[in-house]
Motif scaffolding. Structure first.
Motif, short mmCIF file in Angstrom:
data_model
loop_
_atom_site.label_atom_id
_atom_site.label_comp_id
_atom_site.label_asym_id
_atom_site.label_seq_id
_atom_site.Cartn_x
_atom_site.Cartn_y
_atom_site.Cartn_z
N ARG A 36 0.29 -1.22 0.27
CA ARG A 36 0.49 -0.37 -0.16
C ARG A 36 0.56 1.28 -0.26
NH1 ARG A 36 -3.59 -1.93 4.91
NH2 ARG A 36 -2.20 -2.21 5.80
N ARG A 39 1.70 2.05 -3.27
CA ARG A 39 0.76 2.37 -4.33
C ARG A 39 -0.05 3.60 -3.58
NH1 ARG A 39 -4.88 0.43 -1.47
NH2 ARG A 39 -3.77 2.16 -0.06
N ASP A 40 0.71 4.21 -2.98
CA ASP A 40 -0.02 5.84 -2.50
C ASP A 40 1.64 6.50 -2.85
OD1 ASP A 40 -2.20 4.66 -1.00
OD2 ASP A 40 -1.27 5.04 0.88
N MET A 43 0.56 6.77 -6.30
CA MET A 43 -0.76 7.82 -6.90
C MET A 43 -0.66 9.33 -6.35
SD MET A 43 -3.35 5.79 -7.52
CE MET A 43 -5.34 6.32 -6.94
N ALA A 44 0.22 10.04 -5.70
CA ALA A 44 0.75 10.93 -5.33
C ALA A 44 1.85 11.50 -6.63
CB ALA A 44 2.10 10.68 -4.18
#
Length: 417
Positions: A36, A39-40, A43-44
């Protein structure tokens, strides 16, 4: 558009997006790493407009590994709409070989996980996704040898057709040609392998929901509808793998209940074969074929017929692991000799440079075939403390695969003058 035969010098170096890749990310997930934060972070980057195509494709895989297949595929579609060529990590700064893998736009299980096979081989792997509505680049990207890694599934058919249209004029050796990949579907495979000495593969029928609903309600033997068919039968949704939707059906009433709980419209049906040994346990084998030669991949042992490696509890049984270790150690002199005619006949009929077979031994001692596949996961992720015998065997397979590619490419990488 049909590609003309081109000179080797006409191959072009295209911009290639670097990625973390399937092997590393899947190994992290297998070992319980929390994906995660990664992933984050990606995404940022998307929010800031600084993400690149390789990171976007990694995000698609990460999201799928975290359990959101639909979102992962949506991300993948967005990335592949503007970029189709990706480079996986290479263990050498100066690669021994350049391999071009031809992939379909699918979920994580739809293409050969070739990164596991080449991860430590010193091979540069580029993956070209064959996207609907986008022509293959002409000239093609630079490579020494190409291999089709798309599966036989319905979702891959258009990609296979697109590759096949130019396969005869491919400017480098092309392994696992698309026409042969298309023969791996269960009903086609049975017809292909029929008559091989020492081999048993029950006839597989492709049936619609409507036809099965009629079977559930009518009287008379199943053989009146389909040859070699009788209860109990095995049923699964067409295109499914890893036991998804797989069931043993003992009669018409249970067939009706099964259909009531499934949304699919097409299914594969075959007769059930009881392949339990005298001790009541079922043994299922995965065999890897590289350039026509079989290699032991794994052996799963369980007290249930619907067995695959992850539900067999191999990590929790020392006796099971000892039996698997012996299977690997003696494979060339025992299993491969015992089934030499079946294995050789299967390799010849299927005709692929690389594929796997899941199989067992029936009560007559024949090789019982469940499926053949070019996209099964062949990996070296298992704990060396619990499975110390696996790594040497997996490395044999990886070495054989890399050697085959090098041989097909002519024995050496051609470098520009």
């Amino acid at each position: 558009m049909e590609l003309k035969r081109v000179d080797r010098a006409e191959l072009v170096s295209y911009p290639c997006a670097d990625r973390i890749g399937f092997a590393k990310l899947t190994t992290m997930a297998f070992n319980g790493v929390d994906l995660r934060p990664m992933r984050d972070a990606i995404m940022a980057k998307i929010a800031m407009g600084t993400v690149d195509a390789g990171e976007g494709l990694d995000l698609s895989l990460i999201v799928q590994l975290l359990g959101d297949k639909q979102m992962g595929l949506a991300v993948q579609d967005e990335v592949l709409a503007f970029h189709q060529l990706f480079r996986s990590p290479c263990s050498l700064e100066q690669p021994k070989l350049r391999v071009l893998a031809l992939a379909a736009v699918m979920d994580v299980s739809g293409n050969t996980p070739i990164e596991f096979l080449l991860e430590h081989s010193g091979t540069e792997l580029q993956t070209l996704y064959v996207v609907n509505g986008v022509e293959l680049p002409s000239p093609l990207p630079e490579h020494d040898v190409a291999i089709v890694i798309a599966s036989d599934s319905e979702e891959c058919r258009e990609a296979l057709r697109k590759i096949d249209r130019i396969a005869a004029h491919w400017p480098r050796p092309l392994l696992n040609p698309p026409q042969r990949v298309g023969n791996l579907d269960r009903d086609k495979l049975h017809r292909l392998l029929h008559g091989i000495e020492g081999l048993d593969m029950p006839a597989t029928e492709a049936m619609t929901r409507a036809r099965l609903s009629d079977l559930a309600q009518m009287d008379g033997p199943l053989a009146d509808i389909a040859a070699d068919m009788r209860f109990p039968i095995i049923i699964r949704p067409r295109g499914s793998h890893a036991g998804n939707g797989l069931a043993k059906i003992d009669g018409r009433a249970s067939l009706g209940r099964y259909l009531a709980g499934r949304p699919e419209q097409e299914f594969f049906v075959s007769r059930f074969v009881d392949y339990a040994n005298d001790d009541g346990l079922f043994r299922k084998y995965r065999i890897v074929f590289v350039d026509g030669r079989p290699y032991a991949c794994h052996m799963a042992i369980a007290d249930r017929w619907d067995i695959w490696y992850l539900n067999a509890g191999m990590a929790f049984s020392e006796s099971k692991r000892a039996e698997e270790a012996n299977f690997m150690r003696t494979f060339d002199d025992a299993f491969a000799v015992r089934h030499c005619h079946a294995l050789a006949g299967m390799a010849k009929c299927i005709g692929l440079d690389y594929f796997t077979v899941d199989c067992a031994e029936n009560k007559a001692g024949e090789l019982l075939i469940f499926e053949a596949d070019n996209t099964a996961v062949v990996h070296n992720m298992d704990s060396p403390e619990i499975f110390p015998y696996k790594s040497p065997q997996m490395n044999r397979i990886f070495d054989a695969f890399a050697a085959m590619l090098l041989h097909r490419a002519g024995g050496r990488r051609e470098r520009p003058a």
